[in-house]
Design an enzyme around this catalytic site. Structure first.
Site, short mmCIF file in Angstrom:
data_model
loop_
_atom_site.label_atom_id
_atom_site.label_comp_id
_atom_site.label_asym_id
_atom_site.label_seq_id
_atom_site.Cartn_x
_atom_site.Cartn_y
_atom_site.Cartn_z
N LYS A 5 18.11 5.44 -3.14
CA LYS A 5 18.36 5.17 -1.60
C LYS A 5 20.11 5.08 -1.72
CE LYS A 5 14.78 5.21 0.65
NZ LYS A 5 14.42 6.27 1.65
N TYR A 56 13.98 2.84 -7.08
CA TYR A 56 13.76 3.34 -5.83
C TYR A 56 15.04 2.77 -5.16
CZ TYR A 56 12.67 2.12 -0.86
OH TYR A 56 12.83 2.02 0.45
N PHE A 92 15.14 -4.08 6.07
CA PHE A 92 14.62 -5.25 5.38
C PHE A 92 12.82 -4.84 5.51
CE2 PHE A 92 17.94 -7.74 3.81
CZ PHE A 92 19.06 -6.95 4.33
N PHE A 101 1.80 -13.16 -5.14
CA PHE A 101 2.52 -12.97 -6.51
C PHE A 101 3.69 -13.73 -6.88
CE2 PHE A 101 1.75 -8.41 -5.57
CZ PHE A 101 0.52 -8.25 -6.30
N SER A 103 17.61 1.23 2.66
CA SER A 103 16.85 0.01 2.36
C SER A 103 17.55 -1.21 1.87
CB SER A 103 15.90 0.35 1.13
OG SER A 103 15.20 -0.72 0.74
N1 UFG Z 1 3.32 -9.90 -1.92
C1 UFG Z 1 2.57 -10.69 -2.54
N2 UFG Z 1 1.28 -10.20 -2.77
C2 UFG Z 1 0.74 -8.87 -2.51
C3 UFG Z 1 2.10 -7.86 -1.83
C4 UFG Z 1 3.47 -8.49 -1.71
O1 UFG Z 1 2.60 -11.73 -2.91
O2 UFG Z 1 -0.19 -8.23 -2.39
C5 UFG Z 1 4.84 -10.23 -1.75
C6 UFG Z 1 5.84 -9.94 -2.74
O3 UFG Z 1 6.07 -10.26 -4.13
C7 UFG Z 1 6.99 -10.03 -1.73
C8 UFG Z 1 6.52 -10.04 -0.43
O4 UFG Z 1 5.06 -10.23 -0.43
O5 UFG Z 1 7.60 -11.28 -2.01
C9 UFG Z 1 6.70 -8.90 0.35
O6 UFG Z 1 6.47 -7.63 -0.50
P1 UFG Z 1 6.18 -6.19 0.13
O7 UFG Z 1 5.59 -5.36 -0.93
O8 UFG Z 1 5.42 -6.30 1.37
O9 UFG Z 1 7.70 -5.63 0.46
P2 UFG Z 1 9.03 -5.81 -0.48
O10 UFG Z 1 9.80 -6.95 0.04
O11 UFG Z 1 8.49 -5.85 -2.06
O12 UFG Z 1 9.47 -4.49 -0.18
C10 UFG Z 1 10.22 -3.95 0.92
C11 UFG Z 1 9.95 -2.61 1.31
C12 UFG Z 1 10.45 -1.87 0.09
C13 UFG Z 1 12.01 -2.07 -0.26
C14 UFG Z 1 11.98 -3.61 -0.21
C15 UFG Z 1 13.50 -4.10 -0.38
O13 UFG Z 1 8.52 -2.31 1.32
O14 UFG Z 1 10.33 -0.51 0.32
O15 UFG Z 1 11.31 -4.21 0.73
O16 UFG Z 1 13.96 -3.55 0.85
F1 UFG Z 1 12.31 -1.63 -1.21
#
Ligand code: UFG
Length: 324
Positions: free
Chosen positions: A139, A135, A163, A202, A111
């Site tokens: 990894k 997490y 990503f 968020f 990841s």
């Molecule tokens: N977000 C929101 N509202 C939500 C959910 C997410 O605004 O309800 C935002 C988050 O703050 C983030 C973006 O949308 O800025 C993407 O969020 P995700 O949860 O879809 O994905 P992440 O970037 O947090 O996480 C992903 C993978 C993880 C991994 C991470 C970094 O899902 O497993 O990328 O590699 F760890």
């Protein structure tokens, strides 16, 4: 070729299984959950090394793909033991069973979380590793263990640092469904479909053009293609290495919502909330190494297309209940 796909019933694993079978390979899925109908299934927990020894005694695999892991960053902070147990200790059991059976090739789902807060963008593989949650650390620990297993046992691995995996099977048979769902695109589309009241953004106070976080969304079918190229690379004698998998383009949370509104033609209600802990403002991949070494060419690079495939899946998903 004959492959074991650990976690082949999950979101990315199931797309991989479809890809491998379509390419004419023999596939066995190791998972506690049933894979797609017709796929060979070894119902086992990889923490159970004895069960793996039995499986490897019966089936001679050319390589293993390992997708099975817990993926919720927030949960990993509140329940780190669960993450180290499942993502590290269980993987160690898989690796030991592979050594016992003389299986020398592994493609591992890593990841972008191994990098932590980026020091520069786009992020290449040489970027310093500094996971900021259990997490990501789980990894990175496995990546380091794989280095030792290469040295000691000649187990060759490719770590693929995803990503933001997104989208769904272009033919509409498979898609993303986590329980609970925490990922942005499915949450937006569930709001569009009326399965949720709204989607929550968020944080709008990040140092980005519109104040919302930027991510690099990569189509799940393109991830499957990269895994297939990675296993070819290993089977051709390639050395242990790691590749970033992303499109190299960042989209903000607000841009994703806007694109989803255009693709679905539906109203999507948005609520604003404070920042989610541990979210870096910007994550964008430099995937140049996968492009040059593996000749990987992502096919579905437009976010609109990624969202359209995810929407197609969302619409046909047989849920009638409202969630969340
Ligand atoms: N977000 C929101 N509202 C939500 C959910 C997410 O605004 O309800 C935002 C988050 O703050 C983030 C973006 O949308 O800025 C993407 O969020 P995700 O949860 O879809 O994905 P992440 O970037 O947090 O996480 C992903 C993978 C993880 C991994 C991470 C970094 O899902 O497993 O990328 O590699 F760890």
């Amino acid at each position: 070729m004959k492959f074991l796909v650990v976690g082949g019933a999950g979101y990315i694993g199931s797309h991989m299984v479809k890809h491998l079978i379509a390419a004419g390979h023999e596939v066995v899925v190791a998972d506690l959950v049933a894979p797609a109908p017709g796929v060979q299934w070894a119902k086992l927990d990889i923490a159970d090394e004895a069960a793996l020894d039995v499986l490897f005694g019966v089936c001679r695999f050319d390589a293993v793909f390992h997708f099975a892991s817990f993926i919720q960053v927030g949960e990993s902070v509140s329940a780190p033991g669960k993450y180290y147990q499942n993502n590290v200790a269980a993987t160690l059991s898989l690796l030991q069973a592979m050594v016992n059976a003389g299986i020398k090739h592994l493609v591992f789902s890593s990841s972008a979380a191994v990098y932590g807060n980026p020091l520069y963008i786009p992020i290449d593989e040489a970027h310093a590793k500094g996971p900021i949650n259990p997490y990501g650390l789980s990894k990175w620990m496995v990546e380091q263990i794989l280095e030792d297993f290469d040295r000691a046992y000649g187990l060759k691995s490719v770590c693929l640092r995803y990503f933001n995996a997104a989208g769904a099977d272009p033919e509409g048979q498979l898609g993303e469904r986590h329980e609970p769902e925490t990922h942005l695109i499915p949450l937006i589309l569930q709001a569009a479909a009326g399965r949720r009241e709204a989607v929550t953004v968020f944080g709008r106070d990040y140092d980005t053009p519109d104040g919302t976080c930027i991510r690099d969304y990569i189509h799940v079918a393109d991830l499957a293609t990269a895994h297939a190229l990675a296993v070819d690379y290993l089977l051709a004698g390639g050395e242990r290495t790691a590749f970033n998998l992303g499109n190299g383009h960042g989209f903000s949370v607000q841009q994703v919502i806007d694109i989803a509104r255009a693709v679905t033609g539906r109203q999507i209600h948005v609520l604003d909330a404070p920042r989610r802990a541990g979210d870096p403002p910007r994550l964008v991949a430099d995937a140049g190494k996968a492009l040059s070494v593996l000749s990987w060419r992502p096919e579905f690079v437009s976010l609109e297309q990624i969202v359209r495939h995810a929407w197609h899946w969302e619409l046909q998903y047989p849920w009638t209940t409202r969630q969340g």
